[in-house]
Design a protein around this motif. Structure first.
Motif: not given
Length: 183
Positions: A39-40, A151-158, A179-183
């Protein structure tokens, strides 16, 4: 039972060093747990910790780990490491997690209300939150569901660390961003 509000005094360099040495071991343990699972992981450096000690209410967020990337409809396993460098115990603490591009928002009021409504929001632990003894470190873990149609892109989690008050205004303590990617 809420912790009494006290005047914020600046800790001495020796106090900061002592507290950092204890938390540094906890951060290394948290890091090993996440890296073992592929994991990150992020955590504060000593310099960032010293800066937080001067400007952030205690307790504070020191580390985060999460699965990345994730498919639409998948789940992110997210955990946040929280430390209490104070000499008093804190009660009724909760962590709130949501998705949205909020990291650069300086206003805590806006930060706490602006989120991407396509994603669920989370808060833990119910019912009375958790307590954190002086010098203690703990983690709170979440399973964040990613909606199937995003959408398949990057998202910020807070994440936001808060002290709740059942009969008055609660207190914002600290925040983190992942920060995570949906792929």
């Amino acid at each position: 039972m809420a912790a009494k509000k006290k005047a914020k005094t600046r800790p001495s360099p020796a106090d900061i060093k002592k507290v950092w040495q204890k938390f540094e071991r906890e951060l290394a343990k948290h890091k090993r747990e996440h890296e073992r699972q592929g994991e990150t992981f992020t955590s504060v450096t000593r310099k960032e910790f010293e800066a937080k000690m001067k400007r952030v209410n205690s307790p504070m967020i020191l580390s985060q780990g999460w699965t990345n990337p994730v498919p639409p409809g998948g789940t992110i396993n997210y955990s946040v490491g929280i430390a209490n460098p104070d000499h008093i115990e804190w009660f009724n603490l909760v962590v709130s997690v949501s998705i949205g591009t909020r990291n650069p928002i300086a206003s805590n009021d806006e930060f706490l209300t602006a989120f991407d409504a396509r994603f669920p929001t989370y808060a833990k632990p119910a019912t009375f939150g958790f307590s954190l003894a002086p010098g203690a470190f703990t983690t709170q873990s979440f399973q964040v569901t990613i909606p199937a149609g995003v959408e398949k892109t990057g998202y910020f989690g807070n994440s936001a660390l808060l002290q709740i008050s059942f009969h008055d205004v609660g207190q914002y303590l600290d925040r983190g961003c992942f920060f995570f990617d949906v792929v």
